[in-house]
Design a protein around this motif. Sequence first.
Motif: not given
Length: 335
Positions: A47-63
Amino acid sequence: MKNTTRSQFNAYAAQIAALNSVDDATVKFAVEPSIEQKMEDRIQESADFLKDINILPVDEMSGEKVGIGIDSPIASRTNTVDNDRSPRAVGDMTGKTYEAKKTDFDTYITYKQMDIWAKFPDFQARLRNKVIEQIARDRLMIGFNGTSAAAETDIDTYPMLQDVNIGWLQHIRADASERVLDGIKVGAGGDYENMDAAVFDATNELLDPWYREDSELVAITGRSLLADKYLGLINANDAPTEKNALRTLMANKTLGNLPGLGVPFFPTRSLLITKRSNLSIYWQSGSRRRQIMDNPKRDRVEDFNSVNEAYVVEDFGACAFLDNILLPDGEGGWA
């Protein structure tokens, strides 16, 4: 399914099992980390819009929020005779947190459709991409329309996935209401004469000062609202020279001197001023689970996917949100 299709499907399931170092992909398994990352990369590219935002892995379920891609002033001077120099956090490091919610992205493909696809050499890629593309679409729906995270979702009542997770716009409404203009009237006799004036004013009044001249700011809205601004111009310009000028204008749509960005599934009467890098989706590493099931009772193959994820606005100071915009209804009122 046909026997030839069965052979193709078995090879597909065996390949998925091998990639994830499991014996059988038809039994629920944890997705291998490298495959998990590749899947996320493919979703982002879908998806074009998703290319321009941050999609990041995180270790914790919350933080605490990561704050990636956000800038705020750091220049200063300290009289060190009397005081220690005090470094400043970059971005919105004010203790704001995220909470990833388990989200199911479950799909199925009928035997009939698989029989058709089995004729193509890219059969396995077609099966994979069907899932990937729908996850990308769903993430856009949730990000722009999500208002809650229900224990049991109801797609009939909430067709835009409003109850799957809390999206970016709802976070702004709930956690940064001072950045929201709700129910403004745009048009002759309203709060603003046109959308350009509304966007210009919101940019200069609702954003933190250091973001107001940021070259990365965009005005994100639904495609219909963006088109409304230019509809009158299209109808009023019939001469060839005017049409040529209009083509250039339409290719570089702006709202209040900001690039106008029409995005699928964005609420039709709302507008968000921000940087694309201010919006993030966090997914918890190691949380993705998958199972592929042949279900002869329904003549279909089912693909169960789940992952823990959160929709995050990194810095509310880089947001101005116009919500529930009212336009003239043509009968002397507003709608």
